[in-house]
Scaffold this motif. Sequence first.
Motif, PDB file in Angstrom:
ATOM      1  N   UNK A  30       6.366  16.764  -6.298  1.00  0.00           N
ATOM      2  CA  UNK A  30       5.693  15.717  -7.035  1.00  0.00           C
ATOM      3  C   UNK A  30       4.284  16.073  -6.795  1.00  0.00           C
ATOM      4  N   UNK A  31       3.249  16.005  -8.034  1.00  0.00           N
ATOM      5  CA  UNK A  31       2.070  16.479  -7.781  1.00  0.00           C
ATOM      6  C   UNK A  31       1.045  15.697  -7.023  1.00  0.00           C
ATOM      7  N   UNK A  32       1.591  14.545  -7.147  1.00  0.00           N
ATOM      8  CA  UNK A  32       0.530  13.471  -6.273  1.00  0.00           C
ATOM      9  C   UNK A  32       0.993  13.419  -4.924  1.00  0.00           C
ATOM     10  N   UNK A  33       2.169  13.333  -4.541  1.00  0.00           N
ATOM     11  CA  UNK A  33       2.741  13.360  -3.264  1.00  0.00           C
ATOM     12  C   UNK A  33       2.942  14.734  -2.372  1.00  0.00           C
ATOM     13  N   UNK A  34       2.859  15.704  -3.131  1.00  0.00           N
ATOM     14  CA  UNK A  34       3.142  17.079  -2.660  1.00  0.00           C
ATOM     15  C   UNK A  34       4.373  17.132  -1.862  1.00  0.00           C
ATOM     16  N   UNK A  35       5.656  16.675  -2.399  1.00  0.00           N
ATOM     17  CA  UNK A  35       7.059  16.938  -1.966  1.00  0.00           C
ATOM     18  C   UNK A  35       7.859  16.646  -2.886  1.00  0.00           C
ATOM     19  N   UNK A  36       9.036  17.330  -2.669  1.00  0.00           N
ATOM     20  CA  UNK A  36      10.149  16.988  -3.590  1.00  0.00           C
ATOM     21  C   UNK A  36      10.609  15.705  -3.468  1.00  0.00           C
ATOM     22  N   UNK A  37      11.233  15.122  -4.339  1.00  0.00           N
ATOM     23  CA  UNK A  37      11.545  13.696  -4.355  1.00  0.00           C
ATOM     24  C   UNK A  37      13.253  13.522  -4.529  1.00  0.00           C
ATOM     25  N   UNK A  38      13.873  12.901  -3.565  1.00  0.00           N
ATOM     26  CA  UNK A  38      15.334  12.631  -3.594  1.00  0.00           C
ATOM     27  C   UNK A  38      15.556  11.052  -3.543  1.00  0.00           C
ATOM     28  N   UNK A  39      16.251  10.627  -4.527  1.00  0.00           N
ATOM     29  CA  UNK A  39      16.681   8.918  -4.543  1.00  0.00           C
ATOM     30  C   UNK A  39      18.090   8.789  -4.352  1.00  0.00           C
ATOM     31  N   UNK A  40      18.224   7.508  -4.060  1.00  0.00           N
ATOM     32  CA  UNK A  40      19.604   7.252  -3.938  1.00  0.00           C
ATOM     33  C   UNK A  40      19.630   5.594  -4.822  1.00  0.00           C
ATOM     34  N   UNK A  41      20.667   5.754  -5.776  1.00  0.00           N
ATOM     35  CA  UNK A  41      20.913   4.302  -6.303  1.00  0.00           C
ATOM     36  C   UNK A  41      22.169   3.625  -6.185  1.00  0.00           C
ATOM     37  N   UNK A  42      22.067   2.516  -5.474  1.00  0.00           N
ATOM     38  CA  UNK A  42      23.362   1.656  -5.610  1.00  0.00           C
ATOM     39  C   UNK A  42      23.112   0.440  -6.832  1.00  0.00           C
ATOM     40  N   UNK A  68       0.751  -1.210  -0.085  1.00  0.00           N
ATOM     41  CA  UNK A  68      -0.034   0.040   0.037  1.00  0.00           C
ATOM     42  C   UNK A  68       0.967   1.389  -0.176  1.00  0.00           C
ATOM     43  N   UNK A  69       0.422   2.286  -0.532  1.00  0.00           N
ATOM     44  CA  UNK A  69       0.990   3.629  -0.369  1.00  0.00           C
ATOM     45  C   UNK A  69       0.043   4.636   0.193  1.00  0.00           C
ATOM     46  N   UNK A  70       0.499   5.560   0.858  1.00  0.00           N
ATOM     47  CA  UNK A  70      -0.211   6.565   1.578  1.00  0.00           C
ATOM     48  C   UNK A  70       0.096   8.091   0.595  1.00  0.00           C
ATOM     49  N   UNK A  71      -1.171   8.478   0.123  1.00  0.00           N
ATOM     50  CA  UNK A  71      -1.225   9.735  -0.519  1.00  0.00           C
ATOM     51  C   UNK A  71      -1.561  10.726   0.262  1.00  0.00           C
ATOM     52  N   UNK A  72      -0.875  11.754   0.309  1.00  0.00           N
ATOM     53  CA  UNK A  72      -1.498  13.095   1.165  1.00  0.00           C
ATOM     54  C   UNK A  72      -3.045  13.688   0.843  1.00  0.00           C
ATOM     55  N   UNK A  73      -3.613  13.852   1.868  1.00  0.00           N
ATOM     56  CA  UNK A  73      -5.036  14.529   1.575  1.00  0.00           C
ATOM     57  C   UNK A  73      -6.086  13.225   1.041  1.00  0.00           C
ATOM     58  N   UNK A  74      -5.418  11.933   0.650  1.00  0.00           N
ATOM     59  CA  UNK A  74      -6.311  10.992   0.062  1.00  0.00           C
ATOM     60  C   UNK A  74      -6.410   9.809   0.850  1.00  0.00           C
ATOM     61  N   UNK A  75      -5.570   9.452   1.228  1.00  0.00           N
ATOM     62  CA  UNK A  75      -5.236   8.309   2.555  1.00  0.00           C
ATOM     63  C   UNK A  75      -4.525   7.196   1.849  1.00  0.00           C
ATOM     64  N   UNK A  76      -4.665   5.970   2.351  1.00  0.00           N
ATOM     65  CA  UNK A  76      -3.975   4.657   1.919  1.00  0.00           C
ATOM     66  C   UNK A  76      -4.822   3.985   0.934  1.00  0.00           C
ATOM     67  N   UNK A  77      -3.734   3.615  -0.376  1.00  0.00           N
ATOM     68  CA  UNK A  77      -4.340   2.808  -1.192  1.00  0.00           C
ATOM     69  C   UNK A  77      -3.519   1.575  -1.431  1.00  0.00           C
TER      70      UNK A  77
END
Length: 441
Positions: free
Chosen positions: A382-394, A176-185
């Motif tokens: 990000x328009x859905x999660x309403x936050x900037x995204x930072x990733x790290x990849x090994x 599942x994922x949690x989307x701000x203002x929409x809840x858990x999906x």
Amino acid sequence: MIKHLIFSILLSYLALHSLNAKAEDNVSYVKLLGELQHLISNKQYAEAYKNSQKNYKYLGEPDFDYLLGISALNSGESAPAVFAFERVVEDKPQWYEARLYLIKSYIAANNLPAANSQALVIINANTSSDRVKTAAQTLLDISQRKQRTKARSFNQSIELAYGVDDNVNAGTSEDTILIPNLGEFLLSSDSKSTDDNYVKLNYKGRYSHPIDQQSSLSIGINTDWYKFNELSQYDRINTHLSARYQHQLNNTRWYVQAGVTPLLLDGDLYRTETTLTGGASYQIDKQLSLFGALTLGDMNNSFDEKLDNSFYALNIGASYMSSRWLQSVSASHKSEIASIESGDFNARNINGIYYQVTALLAQQWQLSAQTGYQWIEYQDEHPLFMQNRDDNLLIFSSSLRYLINKSLALQLALNYQDKTSDISLFEYDRFDTNLSASYSF
């Protein structure tokens, strides 16, 4: 008194006999030269060469060696011709006709660097005539053209692999994922990690065409075809086409390369990447070199214009080569700029460091490994999660290659990726392994 008289008579007789023998030998030598010249004039080269071989006692005589060289060269015997004309020009450096024949002999023997060197001796000489210089320049052009033709190459390889990918779609392990203002999906199967077996067919081809001693053009193709056992929607064909010009200037090799990489997903064109790269490598010594490149590119996605972008990438590094090891370290920066404003949340900067090593374990065994780490920073919320995204990849990959012969090889390859993100939907790990056989021709 009598003894002294007898000694004088004997000495006179020996001197007279020696002169007579020398005169007779000179007559025979002149006669031989005339016979050889007559045979050569009538293009009876094989007979002249055969006759010369019977008179090796005259080797070292410039006139004899000159005729020997001509008859040998025109009889298809380039090596004896080279030796003969080398003796001539060593004894008579300004006999330019003989030096021209020496160049022809070197060309026939495929000793092209020596042919070039001798041609330049004539061209740069103050005492050679314009006619001789023109002939030398013609031979130099022939030799250099032959060098370029000899240096042309066309290499191909075909590889067939069978593998297992435990995360074909690079999906998350979350349910599942949690989307701000929409809840858990609850996530669909398309968003979750899915494993499958696959068959991969790879073709590589490269043609190289030298322009001159320092420059060359090359074109290449590298294409992968993946066929999955169950997840046919991820069947793909990824092809990279490139054209490259490079120029060697002292210890630096400069190059510019254009490339296009279309990706077909399940039979449809998914995206196309085009690039233009300029770079150089500098050889410090036989083992250590530095390299760098700047790439400008454009990505066009056929399904979603929000994924379209233009980018630039900078890569710098160093490599070290010994008799059994090749190692390199590099750092890179890539900036992707969205093509439309609504795609700004996909714009990102990627910084990475990498280490690669290739080791010759034995005559037929070769081990390669690469590891890298990337910091990925997205430029907009990000328009859905309403936050900037930072990733790290090994990233880690390795292969063990066994050479059956010069053309046929077997290889076991392992690839691993571990991606972390402050948005859990984009986190995943992926392990891919395959066994392949390749044939080069």
